[in-house]
Design a protein around this motif. Structure first.
Motif: not given
Length: 254
Positions: A109-119
């Motif tokens: 996993l890369r940092v850019k592939d984590v979307d906290f807002e959309r979970r």
């Protein structure tokens, strides 16, 4: 060589190779994957090492694939397993169970592939070189944010020391020369130490090694007294099974 009385491979050919591979299937009863691995190794030996081209081996009796049910933990067993883990190992295992990812998909996993807002988590180049989106459980939002904070500290230290560039797939590092040092491309689960990339001779920080997570999960299963064979991939099967038991549509799970 042992099967044929310690004869040298140069004195043997397709007939001997066929006899050995057939023996693996008919006498040894090995799995199809084991026989295919042996066949590939022998073809490599003759072609690349000995410079001999073997004809197509079509007389081999193939090993049969066996249909086996995957190991699935109960929710109680999953809780017991996760209770015996801590730190990054716990978070990786929790993500595998909570998202259905494979082990390497989680570690890559890369940092850019984590979307906290959309979970959501974007899985890049998964099985079949396909991208997909999976869910990010609400109870893992805070632990994942804390993990990213720790990773950012490591990244900033690397930048200060003249490092901080991460490996990029394909030719992206050539197309975007500044991207390897940007925060978005960094690993979510970076290794504790930098290492030299044997392919390029560049010192940089890779992601956690899968063997460390496998060892941690195996140890946790033993401490939790789980008698089923337990590996990180079992958490993926358990995720899918528990989703179906909770009433989710199988197409949604797929």
């Amino acid at each position: 060589m042992l099967f044929h009385g310690k004869r040298h491979p140069e004195s043997m050919g397709a007939a001997e190779v066929e006899a050995f591979l057939t023996h693996l299937a008919t006498e040894r009863g090995v799995a199809a994957a084991t026989q295919n691995q042996a066949k590939s190794a022998l073809l490599f030996l003759y072609k690349e090492v000995l410079g001999v081209q073997l004809p197509w081996l079509d007389e081999i009796v193939g090993a049969k694939n066996r249909d086996r049910l995957p190991v699935v933990l109960t929710p109680t067993e999953v809780r017991a397993l996760l209770h015996e883990l801590n730190g990054a190992s716990w978070l990786v295992a929790a993500l595998l169970y909570g998202t259905g990812m494979r082990l390497l998909e989680g570690l890559r996993l890369r940092v850019k592939d984590v979307d906290f807002e959309r979970r959501e988590l974007v899985v890049r180049s998964g099985k079949g070189a396909k991208d997909r989106v999976t869910v990010l459980p609400e109870n893992l939002l805070l632990p994942l944010k804390e993990q990213l904070a720790r990773a950012k500290v490591l990244h900033e230290r690397d930048l200060d020391a003249g490092f901080g560039a991460v490996w990029l797939p394909d030719a992206l590092a050539v197309k975007y020369p500044n991207a390897p040092r940007t925060w978005g491309w960094q690993w979510v689960f970076p290794s504790a130490a930098r290492s030299v990339d044997p392919r390029q001779g560049v010192e940089r920080r890779h992601h956690l090694h899968e063997a460390s997570i496998q060892k941690a999960v195996a140890g946790a299963a033993k401490r939790a007294r789980i008698i089923k064979p337990c590996s990180p991939h079992v958490l993926r099967h358990s995720f899918a099974t528990h989703m179906l038991q909770a009433g989710y549509d199988i197409r949604t799970v797929q």
